[in-house]
Design a protein around this motif. Structure first.
Motif, PDB file in Angstrom:
ATOM      1  N   TYR A   1       0.825  -1.200   0.000  1.00 59.81           N
ATOM      2  CA  TYR A   1       0.000   0.000   0.000  1.00 59.81           C
ATOM      3  C   TYR A   1       0.859   1.251   0.000  1.00 59.81           C
ATOM      4  N   ALA A   2       0.365   2.272  -0.658  1.00 58.49           N
ATOM      5  CA  ALA A   2       0.859   3.613  -0.373  1.00 58.49           C
ATOM      6  C   ALA A   2       0.142   4.074   0.894  1.00 58.49           C
ATOM      7  N   MET A   3       0.894   4.687   1.792  1.00 57.12           N
ATOM      8  CA  MET A   3       0.336   5.114   3.075  1.00 57.12           C
ATOM      9  C   MET A   3       0.485   6.621   3.221  1.00 57.12           C
ATOM     10  N   GLY A   4      -0.580   7.261   3.616  1.00 59.56           N
ATOM     11  CA  GLY A   4      -0.542   8.707   3.739  1.00 59.56           C
ATOM     12  C   GLY A   4      -1.053   9.194   5.072  1.00 59.56           C
ATOM     13  N   TRP A   5      -0.736  10.432   5.374  1.00 65.84           N
ATOM     14  CA  TRP A   5      -1.296  11.148   6.525  1.00 65.84           C
ATOM     15  C   TRP A   5      -2.030  12.384   6.009  1.00 65.84           C
ATOM     16  N   PHE A   6      -3.181  12.589   6.569  1.00 64.88           N
ATOM     17  CA  PHE A   6      -3.956  13.797   6.336  1.00 64.88           C
ATOM     18  C   PHE A   6      -4.238  14.427   7.688  1.00 64.88           C
ATOM     19  N   ARG A   7      -4.666  15.667   7.669  1.00 65.60           N
ATOM     20  CA  ARG A   7      -5.073  16.323   8.915  1.00 65.60           C
ATOM     21  C   ARG A   7      -6.271  17.210   8.658  1.00 65.60           C
ATOM     22  N   GLN A   8      -7.026  17.417   9.720  1.00 64.16           N
ATOM     23  CA  GLN A   8      -8.221  18.238   9.607  1.00 64.16           C
ATOM     24  C   GLN A   8      -8.368  19.096  10.849  1.00 64.16           C
ATOM     25  N   ALA A   9      -8.308  20.393  10.643  1.00 67.21           N
ATOM     26  CA  ALA A   9      -8.514  21.358  11.721  1.00 67.21           C
ATOM     27  C   ALA A   9      -9.991  21.719  11.790  1.00 67.21           C
ATOM     28  N   PRO A  10     -10.465  22.193  12.922  1.00 65.24           N
ATOM     29  CA  PRO A  10     -11.876  22.553  13.049  1.00 65.24           C
ATOM     30  C   PRO A  10     -12.306  23.559  11.992  1.00 65.24           C
TER      31      PRO A  10
ATOM     32  N   PHE B   1       1.073   7.569  -7.540  1.00 62.66           N
ATOM     33  CA  PHE B   1       1.934   8.274  -6.607  1.00 62.66           C
ATOM     34  C   PHE B   1       2.306   9.613  -7.180  1.00 62.66           C
ATOM     35  N   PRO B   2       2.136  10.694  -6.434  1.00 64.02           N
ATOM     36  CA  PRO B   2       1.552  10.683  -5.093  1.00 64.02           C
ATOM     37  C   PRO B   2       0.030  10.821  -5.129  1.00 64.02           C
ATOM     38  N   ALA B   3      -0.624  10.181  -4.210  1.00 67.88           N
ATOM     39  CA  ALA B   3      -2.062  10.327  -4.053  1.00 67.88           C
ATOM     40  C   ALA B   3      -2.298  11.458  -3.059  1.00 67.88           C
ATOM     41  N   LEU B   4      -2.945  12.526  -3.495  1.00 69.48           N
ATOM     42  CA  LEU B   4      -3.001  13.760  -2.720  1.00 69.48           C
ATOM     43  C   LEU B   4      -4.379  14.119  -2.188  1.00 69.48           C
ATOM     44  N   THR B   5      -5.406  13.419  -2.590  1.00 72.63           N
ATOM     45  CA  THR B   5      -6.745  13.765  -2.129  1.00 72.63           C
ATOM     46  C   THR B   5      -7.347  12.620  -1.325  1.00 72.63           C
ATOM     47  N   PRO B   6      -8.222  12.940  -0.390  1.00 72.66           N
ATOM     48  CA  PRO B   6      -8.831  11.877   0.432  1.00 72.66           C
ATOM     49  C   PRO B   6      -9.523  10.805  -0.394  1.00 72.66           C
TER      50      PRO B   6
ATOM     51  N   LYS C   1     -12.248  23.249   8.863  1.00 73.58           N
ATOM     52  CA  LYS C   1     -11.491  23.187   7.612  1.00 73.58           C
ATOM     53  C   LYS C   1     -11.623  21.813   6.968  1.00 73.58           C
ATOM     54  N   GLU C   2     -11.287  21.764   5.702  1.00 76.21           N
ATOM     55  CA  GLU C   2     -11.318  20.498   4.990  1.00 76.21           C
ATOM     56  C   GLU C   2     -10.094  19.652   5.360  1.00 76.21           C
ATOM     57  N   ARG C   3     -10.245  18.355   5.166  1.00 80.99           N
ATOM     58  CA  ARG C   3      -9.120  17.454   5.400  1.00 80.99           C
ATOM     59  C   ARG C   3      -8.042  17.746   4.360  1.00 80.99           C
ATOM     60  N   GLU C   4      -6.809  17.909   4.830  1.00 81.05           N
ATOM     61  CA  GLU C   4      -5.735  18.280   3.910  1.00 81.05           C
ATOM     62  C   GLU C   4      -4.611  17.251   3.941  1.00 81.05           C
ATOM     63  N   PHE C   5      -3.997  17.108   2.798  1.00 78.81           N
ATOM     64  CA  PHE C   5      -2.878  16.182   2.625  1.00 78.81           C
ATOM     65  C   PHE C   5      -1.664  16.660   3.406  1.00 78.81           C
ATOM     66  N   VAL C   6      -0.962  15.711   4.022  1.00 79.99           N
ATOM     67  CA  VAL C   6       0.269  16.027   4.748  1.00 79.99           C
ATOM     68  C   VAL C   6       1.474  15.367   4.073  1.00 79.99           C
ATOM     69  N   VAL C   7       1.421  14.048   3.905  1.00 77.46           N
ATOM     70  CA  VAL C   7       2.564  13.325   3.367  1.00 77.46           C
ATOM     71  C   VAL C   7       2.107  11.932   2.953  1.00 77.46           C
ATOM     72  N   VAL C   8       2.822  11.344   1.981  1.00 77.94           N
ATOM     73  CA  VAL C   8       2.530   9.982   1.542  1.00 77.94           C
ATOM     74  C   VAL C   8       3.842   9.261   1.264  1.00 77.94           C
TER      75      VAL C   8
END
Length: 124
Positions: free
Chosen positions: A32-41, A103-108, A43-50
């Motif tokens: 699998y490609a593995m990614g991290w996203f984050r979401q602040a109150p 790669f890279p996968a950038l959207t949820p 705001k939309e979920r945003e890409f961090v790293v993959v």
């Protein structure tokens, strides 16, 4: 069924470090490609790293040079080392798995499996 479980979040001060972990069940973690996203109150979920199966990484500009992503395929675990944290890094952090070869996968929508999230709060 693939399950992802994040851990390691917490409350820290600006400039501190945290390491997030994402434990993944299932035998196909290494592919699998593995990614991290984050979401602040509010705001939309945003890409961090993959990271892909080869170990290649792609970082958002906002975290480049501060965050380091790695994977341990023997332990089915993904690690996100976060250094020099800023208040704007405050968010719920989610790990996600992508079964495709893109790669890279950038959207949820690119990702197939998600963890429940872990809160990271950085005080100024």
């Amino acid at each position: 069924q693939v399950q992802l479980v994040e851990s390691g979040g917490g409350l820290v001060q600006a400039g501190d470090s945290l390491r997030l972990s994402c434990a993944v069940s299932g035998r196909s973690f290494s592919s699998y490609a593995m990614g991290w996203f984050r979401q602040a109150p509010g705001k939309e979920r945003e890409f961090v790293v993959v990271i892909n199966w080869r170990g290649n990484t792609y970082y958002a500009d906002s975290v480049k040079g501060r965050f380091i992503l790695s994977r341990d395929n023997a332990k089915n675990t993904l690690y996100l080392q976060m250094n020099s944290l800023k208040p704007e890094d405050t968010a719920v952090y989610y790990c996600a798995a992508d079964r495709s070869i893109r790669f890279p996968a950038l959207t949820p929508d690119d990702y197939d499996y998600w963890g429940q999230g872990t809160q990271v709060t950085v005080s100024s």
